[in-house]
Write a protein that holds these residues in place. Structure first.
Motif, PDB file in Angstrom:
ATOM      1  N   ASN A   1      22.742  54.593 -16.009  1.00 48.66           N
ATOM      2  CA  ASN A   1      22.339  54.159 -17.336  1.00 48.66           C
ATOM      3  C   ASN A   1      22.477  52.648 -17.407  1.00 48.66           C
ATOM      4  OD1 ASN A   1      23.875  57.012 -19.021  1.00 48.66           O
ATOM      5  ND2 ASN A   1      22.125  56.911 -17.712  1.00 48.66           N
ATOM      6  N   HIS A   2      21.374  51.966 -17.550  1.00 55.98           N
ATOM      7  CA  HIS A   2      21.342  50.509 -17.501  1.00 55.98           C
ATOM      8  C   HIS A   2      21.653  49.880 -18.860  1.00 55.98           C
ATOM      9  CE1 HIS A   2      19.324  51.513 -13.774  1.00 55.98           C
ATOM     10  NE2 HIS A   2      19.652  50.303 -13.363  1.00 55.98           N
ATOM     11  N   TYR A   3      22.695  49.065 -18.890  1.00 59.39           N
ATOM     12  CA  TYR A   3      22.982  48.297 -20.100  1.00 59.39           C
ATOM     13  C   TYR A   3      22.119  47.039 -20.122  1.00 59.39           C
ATOM     14  CZ  TYR A   3      26.266  46.170 -16.799  1.00 59.39           C
ATOM     15  OH  TYR A   3      26.835  45.602 -15.703  1.00 59.39           O
ATOM     16  N   VAL A   4      21.549  46.669 -18.986  1.00 56.49           N
ATOM     17  CA  VAL A   4      20.498  45.655 -18.931  1.00 56.49           C
ATOM     18  C   VAL A   4      19.228  46.425 -18.589  1.00 56.49           C
ATOM     19  CG1 VAL A   4      19.624  43.562 -17.839  1.00 56.49           C
ATOM     20  CG2 VAL A   4      22.107  43.902 -18.085  1.00 56.49           C
ATOM     21  N   PRO A   5      18.301  46.549 -19.532  1.00 56.50           N
ATOM     22  CA  PRO A   5      17.120  47.374 -19.280  1.00 56.50           C
ATOM     23  C   PRO A   5      16.326  46.904 -18.059  1.00 56.50           C
ATOM     24  CG  PRO A   5      17.281  46.787 -21.593  1.00 56.50           C
ATOM     25  CD  PRO A   5      18.323  45.987 -20.878  1.00 56.50           C
ATOM     26  N   GLN A   6      15.886  47.872 -17.277  1.00 61.69           N
ATOM     27  CA  GLN A   6      15.142  47.554 -16.059  1.00 61.69           C
ATOM     28  C   GLN A   6      13.828  46.837 -16.367  1.00 61.69           C
ATOM     29  OE1 GLN A   6      15.427  50.566 -12.785  1.00 61.69           O
ATOM     30  NE2 GLN A   6      16.242  51.813 -14.460  1.00 61.69           N
ATOM     31  N   PHE A   7      13.167  47.203 -17.459  1.00 61.53           N
ATOM     32  CA  PHE A   7      11.909  46.541 -17.781  1.00 61.53           C
ATOM     33  C   PHE A   7      12.133  45.045 -18.020  1.00 61.53           C
ATOM     34  CE2 PHE A   7      13.199  46.979 -22.213  1.00 61.53           C
ATOM     35  CZ  PHE A   7      12.630  45.876 -22.830  1.00 61.53           C
ATOM     36  N   TYR A   8      13.300  44.701 -18.530  1.00 66.23           N
ATOM     37  CA  TYR A   8      13.630  43.292 -18.763  1.00 66.23           C
ATOM     38  C   TYR A   8      13.889  42.584 -17.429  1.00 66.23           C
ATOM     39  CZ  TYR A   8      15.984  39.179 -20.617  1.00 66.23           C
ATOM     40  OH  TYR A   8      16.341  37.894 -20.907  1.00 66.23           O
ATOM     41  N   MET A   9      14.651  43.223 -16.554  1.00 58.98           N
ATOM     42  CA  MET A   9      14.940  42.613 -15.255  1.00 58.98           C
ATOM     43  C   MET A   9      13.680  42.427 -14.418  1.00 58.98           C
ATOM     44  SD  MET A   9      18.634  44.145 -14.078  1.00 58.98           S
ATOM     45  CE  MET A   9      18.383  45.881 -14.424  1.00 58.98           C
ATOM     46  N   ARG A  10      12.686  43.304 -14.593  1.00 57.98           N
ATOM     47  CA  ARG A  10      11.445  43.193 -13.820  1.00 57.98           C
ATOM     48  C   ARG A  10      10.692  41.896 -14.118  1.00 57.98           C
ATOM     49  NH1 ARG A  10      11.084  48.807 -15.017  1.00 57.98           N
ATOM     50  NH2 ARG A  10      11.790  49.940 -13.191  1.00 57.98           N
ATOM     51  N   GLN A  11      10.970  41.287 -15.276  1.00 58.49           N
ATOM     52  CA  GLN A  11      10.320  40.022 -15.609  1.00 58.49           C
ATOM     53  C   GLN A  11      10.777  38.899 -14.677  1.00 58.49           C
ATOM     54  OE1 GLN A  11       7.819  40.512 -17.718  1.00 58.49           O
ATOM     55  NE2 GLN A  11       8.691  42.572 -17.785  1.00 58.49           N
ATOM     56  N   PHE A  12      11.885  39.117 -13.946  1.00 59.60           N
ATOM     57  CA  PHE A  12      12.435  38.126 -13.028  1.00 59.60           C
ATOM     58  C   PHE A  12      12.276  38.549 -11.565  1.00 59.60           C
ATOM     59  CE2 PHE A  12      14.708  38.113 -17.041  1.00 59.60           C
ATOM     60  CZ  PHE A  12      14.544  36.796 -17.434  1.00 59.60           C
ATOM     61  N   ALA A  13      11.460  39.567 -11.324  1.00 56.11           N
ATOM     62  CA  ALA A  13      11.307  40.127  -9.980  1.00 56.11           C
ATOM     63  C   ALA A  13      10.681  39.120  -9.019  1.00 56.11           C
ATOM     64  CB  ALA A  13      10.464  41.395 -10.028  1.00 56.11           C
TER      65      ALA A  13
ATOM     66  N   LYS B   1      12.856  43.960  -7.082  1.00 54.61           N
ATOM     67  CA  LYS B   1      13.994  43.190  -6.558  1.00 54.61           C
ATOM     68  C   LYS B   1      14.131  41.867  -7.295  1.00 54.61           C
ATOM     69  CE  LYS B   1      13.782  45.235  -1.988  1.00 54.61           C
ATOM     70  NZ  LYS B   1      14.676  46.292  -2.303  1.00 54.61           N
ATOM     71  N   VAL B   2      15.397  41.492  -7.528  1.00 57.45           N
ATOM     72  CA  VAL B   2      15.709  40.220  -8.190  1.00 57.45           C
ATOM     73  C   VAL B   2      16.768  39.466  -7.397  1.00 57.45           C
ATOM     74  CG1 VAL B   2      15.120  40.935 -10.545  1.00 57.45           C
ATOM     75  CG2 VAL B   2      17.425  41.298  -9.682  1.00 57.45           C
ATOM     76  N   LYS B   3      16.801  38.173  -7.603  1.00 57.22           N
ATOM     77  CA  LYS B   3      17.831  37.343  -6.990  1.00 57.22           C
ATOM     78  C   LYS B   3      19.069  37.439  -7.876  1.00 57.22           C
ATOM     79  CE  LYS B   3      16.608  33.570  -5.013  1.00 57.22           C
ATOM     80  NZ  LYS B   3      16.185  32.209  -4.658  1.00 57.22           N
ATOM     81  N   CYS B   4      20.236  37.605  -7.263  1.00 48.18           N
ATOM     82  CA  CYS B   4      21.471  37.693  -8.036  1.00 48.18           C
ATOM     83  C   CYS B   4      22.656  37.266  -7.169  1.00 48.18           C
ATOM     84  CB  CYS B   4      21.683  39.093  -8.588  1.00 48.18           C
ATOM     85  SG  CYS B   4      21.707  40.383  -7.362  1.00 48.18           S
ATOM     86  N   LEU B   5      23.778  37.121  -7.810  1.00 48.32           N
ATOM     87  CA  LEU B   5      24.999  36.739  -7.112  1.00 48.32           C
ATOM     88  C   LEU B   5      25.694  37.972  -6.557  1.00 48.32           C
ATOM     89  CD1 LEU B   5      26.471  34.152  -9.641  1.00 48.32           C
ATOM     90  CD2 LEU B   5      25.206  33.689  -7.549  1.00 48.32           C
ATOM     91  N   SER B   6      26.289  37.814  -5.378  1.00 51.28           N
ATOM     92  CA  SER B   6      27.096  38.881  -4.775  1.00 51.28           C
ATOM     93  C   SER B   6      28.468  38.312  -4.468  1.00 51.28           C
ATOM     94  CB  SER B   6      26.460  39.378  -3.478  1.00 51.28           C
ATOM     95  OG  SER B   6      25.230  39.985  -3.734  1.00 51.28           O
ATOM     96  N   ARG B   7      29.479  39.099  -4.683  1.00 52.63           N
ATOM     97  CA  ARG B   7      30.834  38.644  -4.403  1.00 52.63           C
ATOM     98  C   ARG B   7      31.362  39.343  -3.165  1.00 52.63           C
ATOM     99  NH1 ARG B   7      35.163  39.933  -8.602  1.00 52.63           N
ATOM    100  NH2 ARG B   7      36.262  41.072  -7.031  1.00 52.63           N
TER     101      ARG B   7
END
Length: 167
Positions: A12-24, A31-37
């Protein structure tokens, strides 16, 4: 409400996938660019949208012993119509000057949806569940709120841990 079955959405996404797709980054918009620890380092990487910004069964609850989730309903009744709207097409095309009075309701619904489906709201729910577990209910809680926080507080450690994009 979507009944739990083999097709049930667990993530269950608290950040909607349709929103993240705008940064694909890719043509498939997955796929999106993000930070990994990776202790002690933080690096920039590419991750699948399906695997970030979610918590397992965040919107899942039990009703008379049967599990149900609102994740699929949110997707079907709010997010998909917004994604398919002329309003969002104008925005994604970089043509905000084409927005007019007819786009007002869609924009309002989009903003309200994003406002409530985010990590800050999740943290508030977790904080309230912890308070209910440790100190009891606040005086101004409605009966529905008392029932929800009581259910969250009965779990071993409160709400389950969240999967953050940088983990």
């Amino acid at each position: 409400m979507a009944e739990r079955n083999s097709q049930h959405t667990k993530r269950n996404h608290y950040v909607p996938q349709f929103y993240m797709r705008q940064f694909a980054l890719d043509d498939d918009r997955t796929k999106v660019k993000c930070l990994s620890r990776h202790a002690p380092y933080v690096s920039v990487g590419v991750k699948s949208i399906a695997r970030i910004g979610y918590e397992e069964d965040l919107y899942t609850f039990s009703v008379a012993g049967s599990k149900a989730s609102i994740e699929d309903d949110l997707n079907q009744t709010i997010e998909t119509p917004i994604v398919n709207s002329d309003t969002l097409k104008k925005i994604v095309a970089g043509e905000p000057d084409r927005l007019d009075q007819s786009d007002k309701l869609t924009l309002y619904l989009l903003m309200r949806h994003l406002q409530f489906r985010n990590i800050e709201n999740l943290r508030f729910i977790e904080q309230e569940a912890a308070h209910a577990r440790d100190f009891g209910f606040r005086d101004d809680y409605s009966e529905d709120e008392r029932e929800m926080y009581a259910a969250l507080s009965r779990t071993a450690a409160g709400p389950p841990a969240t999967s953050f994009p940088w983990q």
